[in-house]
Motif scaffolding. Structure first.
Motif, mmCIF file in Angstrom:
data_model
loop_
_atom_site.group_PDB
_atom_site.id
_atom_site.type_symbol
_atom_site.label_atom_id
_atom_site.label_comp_id
_atom_site.label_asym_id
_atom_site.label_seq_id
_atom_site.Cartn_x
_atom_site.Cartn_y
_atom_site.Cartn_z
ATOM 1 N N HIS A 258 0.062 -8.116 1.423
ATOM 2 C CA HIS A 258 -0.107 -6.669 1.336
ATOM 3 C C HIS A 258 -1.564 -6.263 1.493
ATOM 4 N N GLN A 259 -2.463 -7.081 0.966
ATOM 5 C CA GLN A 259 -3.879 -6.804 1.181
ATOM 6 C C GLN A 259 -4.225 -6.918 2.663
ATOM 7 N N TYR A 260 -3.649 -7.935 3.287
ATOM 8 C CA TYR A 260 -3.896 -8.091 4.720
ATOM 9 C C TYR A 260 -3.365 -6.891 5.487
ATOM 10 N N ALA A 261 -2.155 -6.458 5.131
ATOM 11 C CA ALA A 261 -1.566 -5.298 5.806
ATOM 12 C C ALA A 261 -2.434 -4.062 5.597
ATOM 13 N N LEU A 262 -2.963 -3.921 4.396
ATOM 14 C CA LEU A 262 -3.838 -2.770 4.129
ATOM 15 C C LEU A 262 -5.063 -2.797 5.036
ATOM 16 N N ALA A 263 -5.607 -3.994 5.215
ATOM 17 C CA ALA A 263 -6.851 -4.099 5.970
ATOM 18 C C ALA A 263 -6.625 -4.095 7.484
ATOM 19 N N TYR A 264 -5.593 -4.801 7.924
ATOM 20 C CA TYR A 264 -5.433 -4.995 9.363
ATOM 21 C C TYR A 264 -4.136 -4.443 9.925
ATOM 22 N N GLY A 265 -3.296 -3.865 9.081
ATOM 23 C CA GLY A 265 -2.086 -3.215 9.578
ATOM 24 C C GLY A 265 -2.407 -1.815 10.043
ATOM 25 N N SER A 266 -1.365 -1.043 10.257
ATOM 26 C CA SER A 266 -1.597 0.309 10.748
ATOM 27 C C SER A 266 -2.250 1.152 9.668
ATOM 28 N N PRO A 267 -3.362 1.778 9.994
ATOM 29 C CA PRO A 267 -4.010 2.663 9.027
ATOM 30 C C PRO A 267 -3.268 3.986 8.974
ATOM 31 N N PRO B 195 0.808 -1.222 0.000
ATOM 32 C CA PRO B 195 0.000 0.000 0.000
ATOM 33 C C PRO B 195 0.846 1.278 0.000
ATOM 34 N N ALA B 196 1.935 1.270 0.746
ATOM 35 C CA ALA B 196 2.729 2.492 0.891
ATOM 36 C C ALA B 196 3.327 2.920 -0.429
ATOM 37 N N ALA B 197 3.699 1.952 -1.246
ATOM 38 C CA ALA B 197 4.401 2.272 -2.491
ATOM 39 C C ALA B 197 3.464 2.332 -3.692
ATOM 40 N N LEU B 198 2.186 2.209 -3.464
ATOM 41 C CA LEU B 198 1.248 2.288 -4.582
ATOM 42 C C LEU B 198 1.251 3.694 -5.174
ATOM 43 N N SER B 199 1.478 3.755 -6.483
ATOM 44 C CA SER B 199 1.640 5.052 -7.129
ATOM 45 C C SER B 199 0.620 5.267 -8.237
#
Lengths: 231, 231
Positions: B110-119, B33-37
């Motif tokens: 990465h999808q999991y991180a997007l959903a359940y990681g730090s917003p 998510p962080a690097a999505l451009s």
DNA sequence: CAACAAACGAGAGCACTGCTCTTGTTCTTT
DNA sequence: AAAGAACAAGAGCAGTGCTCTCGTTTGTTG
């Protein structure tokens, strides 16, 4: 850590490194890891952004330093909480540990997110983070070690599969005498549950289903104490 | 969703929206998510970056769409796993649900991180995410509802404080007849423990203490089944 | 003490980002 | 057929991490 060489340059370097770290820590607490900006720190400190790179080779290195700081701060808080309770009061110790963890996370949400939220992909924790990161688990394991020493046993599992016993080998050996596999399963389960609750609560997954997360957390922790045979 | 107006422009818009989302999804899976451009997506699709903003007003809006997609994908996987087990086999269902959750997370980190990681700080989940986000909890609650209906009871807590009963009111009412407070405490505890394990494992906090996370996860889930009175 | 070298601060610059604004074109509707 | 909305493209702005160069300061060594 070399013992302060006391040359003017060395002390200046130490001071500036500290100043950068302090400023970064403040900025982290305000805007979070993702928005932490090297240039903003440099502006705050009245220096060129390129100068910061003489002290931290990259933004990632700075974040790693902040990560260590976060682990240590949380570790210290949890250790202090545990130390504040009579050794024999095992349930009281678990309560104190759990409360300290949750309180710290709520007081330092961005630091918590840095440490336990999603890491940047491919981020390999440098060696100097593993020590500080181990402090909280160690407190928990020590508590279970004390429980085991005093003859207590967890409420299940009665039998632990061989594969699972082998899988847990490293963590069981963190304390001496080693933890029983049953305590290993339960202990890791409690560890996951505690951090799971805090993460879910802090990251906004709980507020729609639970009105009072603190009360719920307390109830869950007490149940864990029972499950761990601490009561 | 208006029923396809079939004008050339409307269909083109629908198709391009889909193409952007698909490309974004691919990129998310690759770089996180962080690097999505937005610009990278535009380049991939051979269009100007400004054109993308006609379809998604901001990068955040795109991430929100991907977030909904992730919740739905995970929800569908968990629902399918639950549906694949005989209704009366409560422990089997819990096992299937838990396994599906962990497998999906490992397959889509990465999808999991997007959903359940730090917003991202200050991110307020738009209304259209809450439905999909509720799917997994709902499966779990339904399972506990079935258990309760068949006369089972969790192994503790025997008494639930009034404050905690009130705190859990919303989640208890998700199913009809409502869940008992004891099942509420236990159920939320299991929910936290499952996501806690997956997060800790996925985010690299477990590999130093546990050699075989899958075996450990299975052992913990089985213990949860016992604690929930499903065996 | 003088000379050399290492460390340093500042500034310019590169490649990249999200996003906005303008301009000219295409499609829809009146 | 005319008016208006939707659209794609490009330039541009403000910001980012990071690198390089160029004087200056500091520490070490002959």
């Amino acid at each position: 850590m070399p013992t302060a060489p006391s040359t003017a340059r060395a002390t200046a370097r130490a001071e500036l490194t500290r100043a950068i770290l302090d400023n970064a820590s403040t900025q982290l607490a305000e805007v979070g890891p993702a928005a932490l900006s090297v240039r903003a720190i440099a502006r705050d400190l009245g220096m060129a952004s390129s100068a910061v790179y003489r002290y931290f080779p990259s933004r990632d290195a700075l974040l790693t330093a902040l990560l260590v700081e976060a682990y240590d701060d949380l570790g210290a808080a949890v250790e202090a909480a545990d130390a504040g309770v009579r050794r024999g009061d095992l349930r009281g110790r678990l309560r104190a540990i759990a409360r300290a963890l949750r309180s710290w996370a709520i007081a330092h949400p961005h630091q918590y997110a840095l440490a336990y939220g999603s890491p940047v992909p491919g981020y390999a924790a440098p060696q100097d983070t593993v020590g500080p990161a181990r402090r909280v688990p160690l407190v928990l394991i020590s508590l279970l070690g004390d429980a085991q020493q005093s003859g207590r046993r967890p409420r299940g599992p009665d039998r632990v599969p061989a594969a699972e016993k082998a899988a847990l080998a490293p963590v069981l050996a963190f304390v001496d005498p080693p933890l029983s596999p049953a305590y290993g399963v339960r202990g890791l389960g409690v560890w996951s549950a505690l951090f799971g609750h805090v993460s879910l609560e802090l990251f906004g997954h709980m507020h729609r289903g639970v009105l009072d997360p603190e009360a719920h957390f307390a109830a869950v922790v007490d149940q864990h104490a029972v499950d761990l045979g601490l009561t």
